[in-house]
Design a protein around this motif. Structure first.
Motif, PDB file in Angstrom:
ATOM      1  N   ARG A  45       0.820  -1.211   0.000  1.00 51.38           N
ATOM      2  CA  ARG A  45       0.000   0.000   0.000  1.00 51.38           C
ATOM      3  C   ARG A  45       0.855   1.263   0.000  1.00 51.38           C
ATOM      4  O   ARG A  45       0.509   2.256  -0.628  1.00 51.38           O
ATOM      5  N   ARG A  46       1.979   1.233   0.696  1.00 50.39           N
ATOM      6  CA  ARG A  46       2.866   2.393   0.784  1.00 50.39           C
ATOM      7  C   ARG A  46       3.401   2.831  -0.576  1.00 50.39           C
ATOM      8  O   ARG A  46       3.930   3.919  -0.717  1.00 50.39           O
ATOM      9  N   ARG A  47       3.262   1.991  -1.567  1.00 49.65           N
ATOM     10  CA  ARG A  47       3.827   2.250  -2.881  1.00 49.65           C
ATOM     11  C   ARG A  47       2.770   2.615  -3.926  1.00 49.65           C
ATOM     12  O   ARG A  47       3.094   2.784  -5.097  1.00 49.65           O
ATOM     13  N   LEU A  48       1.539   2.737  -3.499  1.00 47.55           N
ATOM     14  CA  LEU A  48       0.451   2.990  -4.439  1.00 47.55           C
ATOM     15  C   LEU A  48      -0.147   4.379  -4.259  1.00 47.55           C
ATOM     16  O   LEU A  48      -0.218   4.891  -3.144  1.00 47.55           O
ATOM     17  N   SER A  49      -0.623   4.926  -5.363  1.00 52.37           N
ATOM     18  CA  SER A  49      -1.463   6.118  -5.280  1.00 52.37           C
ATOM     19  C   SER A  49      -2.792   5.688  -4.670  1.00 52.37           C
ATOM     20  O   SER A  49      -3.130   4.499  -4.642  1.00 52.37           O
ATOM     21  N   ALA A  50      -3.548   6.655  -4.194  1.00 51.22           N
ATOM     22  CA  ALA A  50      -4.876   6.326  -3.651  1.00 51.22           C
ATOM     23  C   ALA A  50      -5.732   5.650  -4.720  1.00 51.22           C
ATOM     24  O   ALA A  50      -6.441   4.678  -4.442  1.00 51.22           O
ATOM     25  N   ARG A  51      -5.652   6.140  -5.935  1.00 55.48           N
ATOM     26  CA  ARG A  51      -6.444   5.556  -7.025  1.00 55.48           C
ATOM     27  C   ARG A  51      -6.084   4.086  -7.255  1.00 55.48           C
ATOM     28  O   ARG A  51      -6.956   3.230  -7.347  1.00 55.48           O
ATOM     29  N   ASP A  52      -4.787   3.800  -7.344  1.00 56.58           N
ATOM     30  CA  ASP A  52      -4.360   2.416  -7.547  1.00 56.58           C
ATOM     31  C   ASP A  52      -4.656   1.562  -6.319  1.00 56.58           C
ATOM     32  O   ASP A  52      -4.998   0.383  -6.440  1.00 56.58           O
ATOM     33  N   GLY A  53      -4.533   2.149  -5.134  1.00 54.36           N
ATOM     34  CA  GLY A  53      -4.844   1.409  -3.917  1.00 54.36           C
ATOM     35  C   GLY A  53      -6.302   1.005  -3.849  1.00 54.36           C
ATOM     36  O   GLY A  53      -6.627  -0.125  -3.473  1.00 54.36           O
ATOM     37  N   LEU A  54      -7.182   1.917  -4.234  1.00 51.91           N
ATOM     38  CA  LEU A  54      -8.604   1.585  -4.243  1.00 51.91           C
ATOM     39  C   LEU A  54      -8.932   0.576  -5.337  1.00 51.91           C
ATOM     40  O   LEU A  54      -9.783  -0.302  -5.151  1.00 51.91           O
ATOM     41  N   ARG A  55      -8.243   0.671  -6.458  1.00 53.93           N
ATOM     42  CA  ARG A  55      -8.412  -0.318  -7.526  1.00 53.93           C
ATOM     43  C   ARG A  55      -8.017  -1.705  -7.002  1.00 53.93           C
ATOM     44  O   ARG A  55      -8.722  -2.688  -7.208  1.00 53.93           O
ATOM     45  N   PHE A  56      -6.873  -1.763  -6.303  1.00 51.16           N
ATOM     46  CA  PHE A  56      -6.408  -3.028  -5.733  1.00 51.16           C
ATOM     47  C   PHE A  56      -7.415  -3.548  -4.698  1.00 51.16           C
ATOM     48  O   PHE A  56      -7.807  -4.717  -4.734  1.00 51.16           O
ATOM     49  N   ALA A  57      -7.822  -2.670  -3.795  1.00 51.55           N
ATOM     50  CA  ALA A  57      -8.742  -3.076  -2.729  1.00 51.55           C
ATOM     51  C   ALA A  57     -10.032  -3.650  -3.296  1.00 51.55           C
ATOM     52  O   ALA A  57     -10.595  -4.595  -2.740  1.00 51.55           O
ATOM     53  N   PRO A  62     -13.898  -8.970   1.018  1.00 51.97           N
ATOM     54  CA  PRO A  62     -14.270  -7.849   1.888  1.00 51.97           C
ATOM     55  C   PRO A  62     -13.407  -7.634   3.134  1.00 51.97           C
ATOM     56  O   PRO A  62     -13.028  -6.494   3.430  1.00 51.97           O
ATOM     57  N   VAL A  63     -13.080  -8.665   3.886  1.00 48.24           N
ATOM     58  CA  VAL A  63     -12.309  -8.445   5.114  1.00 48.24           C
ATOM     59  C   VAL A  63     -10.878  -8.044   4.779  1.00 48.24           C
ATOM     60  O   VAL A  63     -10.312  -7.122   5.397  1.00 48.24           O
ATOM     61  N   LEU A  64     -10.282  -8.657   3.781  1.00 51.54           N
ATOM     62  CA  LEU A  64      -8.936  -8.241   3.368  1.00 51.54           C
ATOM     63  C   LEU A  64      -8.961  -6.818   2.814  1.00 51.54           C
ATOM     64  O   LEU A  64      -8.020  -6.050   3.024  1.00 51.54           O
ATOM     65  N   ARG A  65     -10.020  -6.456   2.142  1.00 55.14           N
ATOM     66  CA  ARG A  65     -10.203  -5.086   1.645  1.00 55.14           C
ATOM     67  C   ARG A  65     -10.190  -4.107   2.818  1.00 55.14           C
ATOM     68  O   ARG A  65      -9.521  -3.076   2.781  1.00 55.14           O
ATOM     69  N   ALA A  66     -10.912  -4.451   3.867  1.00 55.74           N
ATOM     70  CA  ALA A  66     -10.962  -3.584   5.049  1.00 55.74           C
ATOM     71  C   ALA A  66      -9.595  -3.483   5.718  1.00 55.74           C
ATOM     72  O   ALA A  66      -9.172  -2.382   6.126  1.00 55.74           O
ATOM     73  N   ILE A  67      -8.891  -4.590   5.828  1.00 52.59           N
ATOM     74  CA  ILE A  67      -7.545  -4.576   6.424  1.00 52.59           C
ATOM     75  C   ILE A  67      -6.616  -3.715   5.576  1.00 52.59           C
ATOM     76  O   ILE A  67      -5.826  -2.923   6.110  1.00 52.59           O
ATOM     77  N   PHE A  68      -6.702  -3.845   4.270  1.00 50.31           N
ATOM     78  CA  PHE A  68      -5.824  -3.092   3.372  1.00 50.31           C
ATOM     79  C   PHE A  68      -5.995  -1.583   3.537  1.00 50.31           C
ATOM     80  O   PHE A  68      -5.016  -0.842   3.544  1.00 50.31           O
ATOM     81  N   VAL A  69      -7.219  -1.110   3.682  1.00 51.96           N
ATOM     82  CA  VAL A  69      -7.449   0.340   3.740  1.00 51.96           C
ATOM     83  C   VAL A  69      -7.432   0.892   5.167  1.00 51.96           C
ATOM     84  O   VAL A  69      -7.352   2.114   5.350  1.00 51.96           O
ATOM     85  N   ALA A  70      -7.480   0.041   6.180  1.00 52.83           N
ATOM     86  CA  ALA A  70      -7.510   0.506   7.567  1.00 52.83           C
ATOM     87  C   ALA A  70      -6.275   1.351   7.889  1.00 52.83           C
ATOM     88  O   ALA A  70      -5.144   0.976   7.570  1.00 52.83           O
ATOM     89  N   ASN A  71      -6.511   2.491   8.471  1.00 52.45           N
ATOM     90  CA  ASN A  71      -5.452   3.405   8.922  1.00 52.45           C
ATOM     91  C   ASN A  71      -4.562   3.924   7.792  1.00 52.45           C
ATOM     92  O   ASN A  71      -3.442   4.361   8.042  1.00 52.45           O
ATOM     93  N   TRP A  72      -5.042   3.872   6.586  1.00 53.04           N
ATOM     94  CA  TRP A  72      -4.257   4.358   5.444  1.00 53.04           C
ATOM     95  C   TRP A  72      -4.370   5.871   5.358  1.00 53.04           C
ATOM     96  O   TRP A  72      -5.459   6.423   5.354  1.00 53.04           O
ATOM     97  N   ASP A  73      -3.229   6.519   5.268  1.00 55.31           N
ATOM     98  CA  ASP A  73      -3.188   7.956   5.021  1.00 55.31           C
ATOM     99  C   ASP A  73      -2.760   8.142   3.572  1.00 55.31           C
ATOM    100  O   ASP A  73      -1.569   8.074   3.266  1.00 55.31           O
TER     101      ASP A  73
END
Length: 138
Positions: A45-57, A62-73
């Motif tokens: 996640r640290r290497r992705l733009s928000a757009r690419d991160g949301l595309r990945f998520a 669903p639960v892995l999606r939530a873990i991936f975006v949790a606490n992401w700045d």
């Protein structure tokens, strides 16, 4: 509208993912497994733009999606991918007092993840990401 099956089955599917990851990583507990999986996702996640991160998520269960975006700045400066050894070291450094990630944790988690996603959707999503991002999950 009926509830989507992926939400209805989210707990069951996450439990199956965690059991598979625990066995594949050689961990003794779900806590160790969660820390490794979370670290692998954070490093990516640290290497992705928000757009690419949301595309990945969007291609994750669903639960892995939530873990991936949790606490992401998403305003945090992005890191570069670097070598696999550097990425592995970074994953091991996340919560170091509680991290039991084995060598090769990224490849192991990637292998498990491929068994728990819709392959066609995941491949299509990865094709839209930079080469280094695709290589991370190879």
């Amino acid at each position: 509208m009926p509830m989507p099956q992926e939400y209805f089955n989210a707990s069951r599917d996450f439990d199956a993912f965690m059991a598979d990851a625990k066995a594949s990583l050689g961990h003794g507990s779900h806590h160790q497994t969660y820390t490794t999986v979370d670290a692998v996702l954070i490093v990516f996640r640290r290497r992705l733009s928000a757009r690419d991160g949301l595309r990945f998520a969007s291609a994750l269960p669903p639960v892995l999606r939530a873990i991936f975006v949790a606490n992401w700045d998403p305003e945090e400066a992005r890191s570069t991918f670097g070598t696999r050894a550097d990425l592995e070291a970074e994953a091991k450094a996340i919560r170091p007092d509680h991290n039991f990630s084995p060598d090769g944790a990224i490849a192991i988690v990637a292998s498990v993840l491929w068994r728990h996603v819709d392959r066609e959707d995941f491949e299509r999503m990865l094709a839209a990401l930079p080469d280094e991002a695709r290589d991370y999950w190879a």
